[in-house]
Scaffold this active site. Structure first.
Site, PDB file in Angstrom:
ATOM      1  N   CYS A  36     -12.934   4.106  -0.790  1.00 52.67           N
ATOM      2  CA  CYS A  36     -14.216   4.056  -0.086  1.00 52.67           C
ATOM      3  C   CYS A  36     -14.097   4.600   1.327  1.00 52.67           C
ATOM      4  O   CYS A  36     -14.861   5.465   1.756  1.00 52.67           O
ATOM      5  CB  CYS A  36     -14.745   2.623  -0.055  1.00 52.67           C
ATOM      6  N   HIS A  77     -47.995  -1.936   6.091  1.00 52.96           N
ATOM      7  CA  HIS A  77     -48.585  -0.606   5.943  1.00 52.96           C
ATOM      8  C   HIS A  77     -48.279   0.215   7.192  1.00 52.96           C
ATOM      9  O   HIS A  77     -48.396  -0.297   8.303  1.00 52.96           O
ATOM     10  CB  HIS A  77     -50.099  -0.716   5.766  1.00 52.96           C
ATOM     11  N   GLY A  94      -7.327   1.155   3.342  1.00 49.70           N
ATOM     12  CA  GLY A  94      -8.765   1.229   3.129  1.00 49.70           C
ATOM     13  C   GLY A  94      -9.179   1.757   1.785  1.00 49.70           C
ATOM     14  O   GLY A  94     -10.341   1.659   1.401  1.00 49.70           O
ATOM     15  N   GLY A  95      -8.246   2.354   1.038  1.00 47.95           N
ATOM     16  CA  GLY A  95      -8.553   2.793  -0.308  1.00 47.95           C
ATOM     17  C   GLY A  95      -9.545   3.942  -0.371  1.00 47.95           C
ATOM     18  O   GLY A  95      -9.774   4.671   0.597  1.00 47.95           O
ATOM     19  N   GLU A  99       0.848  -1.195   0.000  1.00 47.70           N
ATOM     20  CA  GLU A  99       0.000   0.000   0.000  1.00 47.70           C
ATOM     21  C   GLU A  99       0.881   1.241   0.000  1.00 47.70           C
ATOM     22  O   GLU A  99       1.758   1.389   0.846  1.00 47.70           O
ATOM     23  CB  GLU A  99      -0.916   0.004   1.219  1.00 47.70           C
TER      24      GLU A  99
END
Length: 472
Positions: A43, A446, A40-41, A35
């Site tokens: 996103c 509903h 985490g890139g 990396e």
């Protein structure tokens, strides 16, 4: 010659790459995870987590401003953009830390640095702390993602140009934000900053916003944004930008009526994304790229080099976190369980996080006709959905496309409150090969928004051909 040998090398920690190396190591492999930036890139750091956190702040500001409609006195609403930014940063830090906590795993080594290929199965890493390492493996997975496309018009280097990352670091509200691009990134930021209090103009080169959508969906989205006070200028091509008095900027735009000048305080380029492939030196490995620089893969996510795979936004196709995660599932199945999972025929939905949301799954009306289907179309305004009326969220509509011969659901768009959640229900029906009658006849609670699906799909029994209105 490589200094070290691994079973698998994973380059990048975007949505797929942050899970796959852990699972490979758990399966007994020796894995190198490389990396060059933040764990985490996109996103976690610059995409979904921060933007949707800020969208939530903008929606609350909007709802607070509508308090009187609901009999709630709130007083004047103002936004502290620095506080919004700090909340966003806290969310990102938490998400990044959550990922980092999962990384420690026997057999997995995190190497911080930038990788480039020196051969089909070998890479050199320029280490963040200095020096280099040479490593190789019989299996390599590329998950390096994409980044905002830079603005390339005359004068772009003479004024500050924001992108989808830098705009989230502002601590003062733009007086007038001009946005180039009418895709989902431009629209989300446009509505967000309008709700924060900025004047906003969206400049779109194409004839309409969200050009992959049907015309009626694009038109309704534009109408909603204009109702929110956003200026939408379509069929408008930016030709130059230059500094203006008082630290402002001036944008020249070519339209069908000639050239016009727009003046604003800030400029956001939301004109697409480019893949992070240039530093990889893919040519040294023989990895084939398409004309836009994305890595070409087959249905098993394998590149032109056997044993080298690519996943996520660095490949062609929809650039969504959930499709990247599905890429991870495919590679997990194939590299660990030795299966033959593939991307063939997968249904990839998406949601544009404007308010109301636009949820999309399957074929549009235009696509279904182009594919040769005999189709029927139904459209139900959200103003006919009881829950939407009760909550005061009546903008937009639901639209369904079915095969006229089989009754199978081909696609759906829901432009309405929680449109993404409602679309997911339709996707589940499509995955189960249910026909429209199952949705028309199902008992939904509903009064939920989903109850509108009964009315939407019941339209197909009301008359033949195109169905546009609620049948009571």
């Amino acid at each position: 010659m490589a200094d070290e040998h691994y079973d698998t090398i994973v380059i990048g920690t975007s949505q797929g790459g942050r899970f796959l190396p852990v699972e490979l190591a758990k399966a007994g492999q020796k894995v190198a995870l490389v990396e060059r930036d933040q764990l985490g890139g996109v996103c976690v750091n610059r995409g979904c987590t921060p933007t949707k956190t800020m969208v939530a702040s903008a929606r609350l500001a909007y709802q607070a401003g509508r308090g009187a409609e609901y009999g709630v006195r709130t007083g004047p609403v103002s936004v502290d953009l620095a506080a919004v930014r700090e909340r966003k940063r806290a969310m990102v830090t938490g998400a990044r830390g959550n990922y980092a906590s999962r990384l420690p795993q026997d057999g997995l080594e995190l190497i911080e640095g930038e990788a480039h290929f020196t051969g089909p199965k070998s890479i050199e890493i320029a280490l963040t702390d200095g020096g280099t390492r040479q490593i190789d493996a019989p299996v390599i997975v590329i998950d390096t993602g994409a980044r905002p496309r830079p603005l390339a018009i005359p004068g772009a280097g003479d004024v500050p140009v924001l992108d989808s990352t830098s705009i989230m670091e502002l601590d003062e509200l733009p007086e007038h934000l001009i946005i180039l691009g009418g895709g989902y990134i431009g629209l989300e930021f446009g509505q967000m900053f309008r709700r924060f209090g900025s004047e906003v103009t969206i400049v779109q080169r194409a004839a309409r916003l969200l050009r992959s959508e049907d015309q009626d969906v694009s038109d309704e989205v534009a109408a909603i944004l204009r109702e929110d006070g956003i200026t939408v200028s379509t069929s408008s091509t930016p030709v130059r930008v230059e500094p203006a008095d008082g630290g402002r900027l001036r944008l020249g735009v070519r339209t069908q009526d000639g050239e016009r000048q727009l003046e604003g305080s800030h400029l956001l380029a939301a004109i697409g994304r480019v893949p992070n492939t240039e530093a990889l030196t893919t040519e040294a490995a023989g990895i084939r790229l398409d004309d836009h620089g994305f890595i070409e893969v087959d249905e098993y996510l394998e590149t032109s080099v056997p044993g080298v795979y690519a996943m996520g936004d660095v490949t062609p196709g929809p650039a969504f976190t959930h499709s990247s995660y599905d890429d991870y599932r495919i590679l997990h199945a194939n590299l660990i369980r030795h299966e033959k999972a593939s991307t063939r025929d997968r249904i990839v939905p998406y949601t544009v996080f404007i308010d109301p949301q636009l949820g999309r799954v399957g074929a549009t009306e235009h696509e279904a006709r182009a594919q040769g289907h005999a189709i029927r179309v139904a459209k139900l305004p959200m103003s006919a959905v009881i829950r939407a009326i009760e909550t005061g969220q009546t903008r937009g509509f639901m639209k369904a496309v079915i095969d006229a011969d089989t009754g199978q659901i081909l696609g759906c768009a829901v432009l309405g409150s929680e449109g993404g959640e409602i679309t997911t229900m339709i996707q589940i029906a499509m995955l189960g090969n249910l026909t429209y009658t199952a949705m028309a006849d199902a008992i939904f609670t509903h009064p939920l928004l989903a109850e509108g699906l009964n009315s939407l799909f019941a339209m197909f029994d009301a008359r033949g051909g195109r169905c546009h209105t609620l049948v009571t």
